[in-house]
Design an enzyme around this catalytic site. Structure first.
Site, PDB file in Angstrom:
ATOM      1  CG  ASP A 188      -8.472   4.480   0.312  1.00 50.81           C
ATOM      2  OD1 ASP A 188      -8.323   3.142   0.402  1.00 50.81           O
ATOM      3  OD2 ASP A 188      -7.694   5.274   0.793  1.00 50.81           O
ATOM      4  CD  GLU A 215      -0.362   5.342  -3.846  1.00 51.77           C
ATOM      5  OE1 GLU A 215       0.138   5.720  -2.674  1.00 51.77           O
ATOM      6  OE2 GLU A 215      -1.115   4.480  -3.999  1.00 51.77           O
ATOM      7  CG  ASP A 236      -1.969   1.187   1.402  1.00 51.51           C
ATOM      8  OD1 ASP A 236      -2.093   1.692   0.227  1.00 51.51           O
ATOM      9  OD2 ASP A 236      -2.318   1.173   2.338  1.00 51.51           O
TER      10      ASP A 236
HETATM   11  O1  MIG Z   1      -3.351   6.054   4.721  1.00 50.79           O
HETATM   12  O2  MIG Z   1      -3.555   0.669   5.891  1.00 50.79           O
HETATM   13  O3  MIG Z   1      -5.967   2.119   0.364  1.00 50.79           O
HETATM   14  O4  MIG Z   1      -6.972  -0.080   1.793  1.00 50.79           O
HETATM   15  O5  MIG Z   1      -6.839  -0.067   4.515  1.00 50.79           O
HETATM   16  C1  MIG Z   1      -4.518   4.773   4.851  1.00 50.79           C
HETATM   17  C2  MIG Z   1      -4.766   1.350   6.072  1.00 50.79           C
HETATM   18  C3  MIG Z   1      -3.576   3.681   4.398  1.00 50.79           C
HETATM   19  C4  MIG Z   1      -4.912   2.913   2.428  1.00 50.79           C
HETATM   20  C5  MIG Z   1      -5.561   1.815   1.814  1.00 50.79           C
HETATM   21  C6  MIG Z   1      -6.388   1.017   2.612  1.00 50.79           C
HETATM   22  C7  MIG Z   1      -5.775   0.453   3.846  1.00 50.79           C
HETATM   23  C8  MIG Z   1      -5.211   1.930   4.596  1.00 50.79           C
HETATM   24  N1  MIG Z   1      -4.353   2.478   3.725  1.00 50.79           N
END
Ligand code: MIG
Length: 854
Positions: free
Chosen positions: A516, A441, A438
């Site tokens: 999200d 980007e 995650d």
């Molecule tokens: O700043 O890990 O898109 O699926 O649950 C949020 C926590 C960070 C974003 C992800 C989301 C995940 C969440 N993450």
């Protein structure tokens, strides 16, 4: 952002040659007020080229262009406003020349021509214009006569002709409709810049992933274009200017591939021959996944797993989001919440659950924390231009104890990728099965851009550059590090990785989910064209958060989303922190029952999906397909955002509207059978079907096949289960591959698989299903194979032919059949034929009586 907007608008500049003074004056004023806007300098005229390997090289005072032949069907154009094109390097391209080429070159004073076995590339020298045509010389794709390639500072761009009859698809993860010609040919402007877009809107662009690729369709014939540039890129599909499609990059080369069709499947096959295809995932990763932000402590994780088994709702995977870690430090466990991870994971494993744990790319800056210490020692972190390690706030800055900024691995450095891969050893040793990438980007907190400053330095595999060039592949390269790490650490197991950010070619390393999303009907509806668009951009292994991440779905929305999610190759429910519960049983008994049925349907269809994932790995075709991919001749499919094909034959029209009592849907030109009733329907038109909350409208094309199994609670229960092959007779003979293997190892790469072709054909008063061509050495556990043949009336005889001998099969009563006896019977418009699956060539033959055979 300011700069970007200016660049996008710049695509609208009048064509060179349009010299009306008012426009010119406005233009000049605009340039004065907006210095960031590009003032395009055309490439101008070119002298005759020089022959180089596979192509031609053109050079004038403005810049250099090469046109080279990758294969007879793929031609590459490179342009930069420099005298020498730099290092030829690509993160996306896996096989630069994936085929032979027998190109012939003809250089005249005014033009050059490259002729391959299937293409003619015509290059006018004055002014410089490139056009790609078929052997008949009719242009398929051509530079606009008024404006071809141009540059402005480091920005490069090309303008191509766009006709009203051109449909344009792809671009990876995008909001909006499937067809980027837009509503009433309004067109669309799209940017590629991986962005953390929490709770994005229906028109937000860009999102998390970038695939600078499109597929165009004109009169049923397709071609593709891949812009292999990792800088911020932008595409304008007839929005700025009705008859123009333009694309370009903020830096680097205008390096693009023209990819011939004519079938859209050819384009996808060729694009993925260049950029790579999805490796087979472990079978468990095609099951149902349950996630939320976050399940903790351990007792809660166990409770969730137990509830699935107690309630007999099938599931394979449970997810650990960031709260399993100690203070949001990657590769750690919070021992208060999870005192004994190996024990917990082993218990889950014996209950048939796999576990996926999140790993973000932001180690905490904290002396004594091994990833930080090792990373510093190994020079693994990205730096500022002054040479200091770049730091920024992400999750570790939110830790309760000792909050601190993060540092960031330079995944564009091979040694760093290797180091990062090895860091996964303790997670795997504890029993974690898959990794969730995650925030890659990359995302950071507290700055408007949401990401690194553009001048942060990266190794770029030995040719140091800044973040502007690496940004879009940061997540992609993190996935690569993770993939290679998992393969090294566990060479006998296929990795499973999920990622938020990726780039063209990312299918080689990870499944992708579009971040999200929100618990609204609009978001749900929008997820269908988004996932379809990803599929035709080379990313077949995709799925959106079921139920929507942000907010809370109504029971009805959750159920509808889950039903549609059955056909996402990646099927996962997820929920934001603090949002209402989102387990299949969270919405009352009636919904629990219907939700169970949806997940059961997914498990019944697993042989079908597995087969499609294998096909994706062979051809690049996604399991979840837009209708035009199978029916490019049928304009009725061009703008369909609300339906999908699950493979070549199975059409799904999930119910997408609140309170729906009926579902209108389009059936392409062909004959179809209602999957649920067996009723025949004629295609080439819209049709209406009545729906209840239970309904998932599905149709199978005549000649099509569906591969199923009985419901299991998880994929570990599959061995020995009946293989169901449902056949819908068509007027023409058809055949489908059926692929199986051990579902977990890489042995299939050495021939340890089972592949056979299943055909259907009619001859006079006989109808036959042919199982042929046994290939590979893998054999399933002993099990029955059951053919289910859509059939009107009564057959007189049902026979089985193997080794040249035909034996009549005994007809069974319903009772005998239900006891499991082999033979044949009839039920609900199907002839059912059951035999042990002896994995050998054979024919099932149905003979009907009383009919004139003609
Ligand atoms: O700043 O890990 O898109 O699926 O649950 C949020 C926590 C960070 C974003 C992800 C989301 C995940 C969440 N993450």
């Amino acid at each position: 952002m300011q700069e970007t907007t200016a660049h996008c608008e710049s695509a609208a500049y009048p064509r060179i040659g349009d010299k009306r003074p008012i426009i010119l004056a406005t233009l000049l004023l605009f340039l004065v007020l907006r210095p960031a806007a590009a003032q395009w300098q055309s490439l101008g005229d070119m002298p005759a080229p020089r022959r180089i390997e596979r192509g031609l090289l053109f050079r004038n005072a403005q810049g250099t262009v090469t046109v080279t032949v990758a294969t007879d069907d793929i031609v590459r154009v490179r342009f930069a406003p420099v005298q020498d094109l730099g290092r030829d390097h690509s993160y996306s391209i896996q096989v630069p020349n994936p085929g032979e080429s027998r190109a012939r070159f003809n250089v005249e004073d005014a033009f050059s021509e490259i002729a391959t076995e299937s293409l003619r590339v015509l290059i006018r020298h004055r002014p410089f214009r490139v056009s790609f045509a078929g052997l008949d010389g009719v242009p398929i794709d051509e530079d606009d006569p008024g404006m071809g390639m141009a540059f402005s500072g480091a920005t490069v761009r090309v303008w191509k002709r766009l006709r009203d009859e051109d449909q344009v698809y792809g671009f990876g993860e995008k909001t909006g409709g499937l067809n980027k010609r837009g509503n009433k040919l309004g067109g669309s402007s799209l940017a590629m810049w991986n962005s953390d877009t929490f709770a994005y809107g229906l028109g937000t662009d860009p999102l998390y992933a970038s695939v600078p690729f499109y597929l165009a369709l004109r009169g049923g014939q397709a071609y593709g274009v891949f812009l292999d540039n990792t800088h911020r890129t932008s595409f304008d599909v007839g929005r700025q200017s009705h008859g123009l499609l333009s694309f370009g990059a903020d830096g680097g080369e205008l390096d693009y591939y023209f990819i011939r069709g004519p079938h859209p499947k050819d384009v996808l096959r060729r694009f993925t021959a260049l950029t790579g295809r999805v490796p087979l995932p472990p079978l468990w990763a095609l099951g149902y996944h349950q996630c939320r932000y976050s399940y903790f402590p351990e007792s809660r994780v166990r409770e969730i797993a137990r509830a699935f088994r107690d309630k007999r709702i099938p599931a394979d995977v449970i997810w650990l989001d960031i709260d399993y870690q100690d203070g949001y430090r990657p590769f750690t466990w919070d021992r208060r919440r999870f005192p004994d991870p190996p024990k917990m994971l082993a218990d889950l494993e014996s209950a048939g659950f796999k576990t996926v744990a999140i790993v973000d790319p932001h180690p905490k800056k904290e002396p004594g924390y091994p990833p930080y210490d090792q990373g510093l020692a190994g020079d693994h972190f990205v730096k500022r231009p002054d040479g200091s390690v770049y730091e920024a706030d992400v999750w570790p800055s939110q830790a309760e104890k000792d909050p601190a900024p993060s540092v960031f691995p330079d995944f564009s450095r091979p040694a760093t990728r290797e180091w990062w891969g090895r860091l996964h050893a303790p997670l795997l040793d504890a029993g974690v099965d898959g990794i969730w990438n995650d925030m890659n980007e990359p995302a950071i907190f507290g700055v408007p851009s949401g990401t690194f400053p553009l001048d942060v330095r990266h190794d770029n595999e030995g040719a140091p550059t800044d973040h502007a060039e690496i940004h879009n592949v940061y997540g992609f390269l993190m996935n690569r590090a993770t993939w290679e790490g998992l393969v090294n650490l566990r060479p006998r197991e296929r990795p499973f990785i999920l990622t938020r950010a990726t780039f063209a070619g990312g299918q080689r390393y990870a499944a992708v989910w579009p971040g999200d999303n929100v618990s609204t009907w609009d978001h749900f509806r929008g997820s269908i064209p988004m996932l379809l668009g990803m599929g035709i951009s080379g990313l077949p292994y995709v799925g959106a958060d079921i139920g929507g991440f942000v907010g809370g779905p109504t029971p009805e929305l959750y159920t509808r989303w889950l039903q549609a999610g059955v056909f996402s190759p990646f099927m996962r429910t997820h929920a934001a922190k603090g949002s209402p519960d989102r387990e299949p049983w969270s919405f009352g008994e009636r919904h629990e029952e219907i939700n169970r049925r949806a997940i059961e349907l997914r498990y019944e269809l697993l042989p079908h999906l597995y087969n499609l994932m294998w096909e994706a790995g062979e051809t690049g075709l996604p399991p979840m397909r837009p209708l035009f991919l199978e029916h490019p001749e049928d304009p009725g499919t061009y703008d369909l955002d609300s339906e999908l094909l699950f493979g070549p034959d199975l059409l799904v029209a999930p119910v997408l509207d609140e309170g729906a009592k009926e579902r209108w849907l389009y059936l392409p030109k062909s004959d179809w059978y209602d999957f649920w009733t067996g009723r025949k329907e004629e295609g080439g038109k819209w049709t209406k079907t009545a729906v209840t909350l239970e309904s998932i409208p599905m149709f199978v094309r005549a000649g099509g096949m569906v591969f199923r199994q009985p419901v299991v609670q998880h994929t570990g229960e599959m061995p020995g289960k009946t293989l169901r092959v449902t056949v819908y007779p068509g007027a023409e003979p058809t055949a489908r591959w059926l692929y199986e293997d051990d579902g977990k190892s890489f042995d299939y790469q050495r021939g340890v698989y089972l592949r056979r072709s299943i055909g259907q054909l009619r001859q006079g008063d006989r109808f036959a299903v042919q199982v042929s061509q046994i290939q590979g050495t893998w054999r399933p556990a002993p099990r029955p194979i059951q053919f289910e043949i859509r059939w009107d009336g009564e057959p007189v005889k049902v026979g089985l032919m193997r080794n040249g001998e035909t034996a009549l099969l005994p007809r069974r009563t319903a009772e005998e059949w239900n006891q499991g006896m082999d033979g044949w019977t009839m039920a609900d418009g199907f002839v059912l034929v059951r035999q042990p699956d002896r994995v050998e060539e054979m024919w099932v033959i149905l003979e009907e009586g009383g009919r004139d055979t003609g």
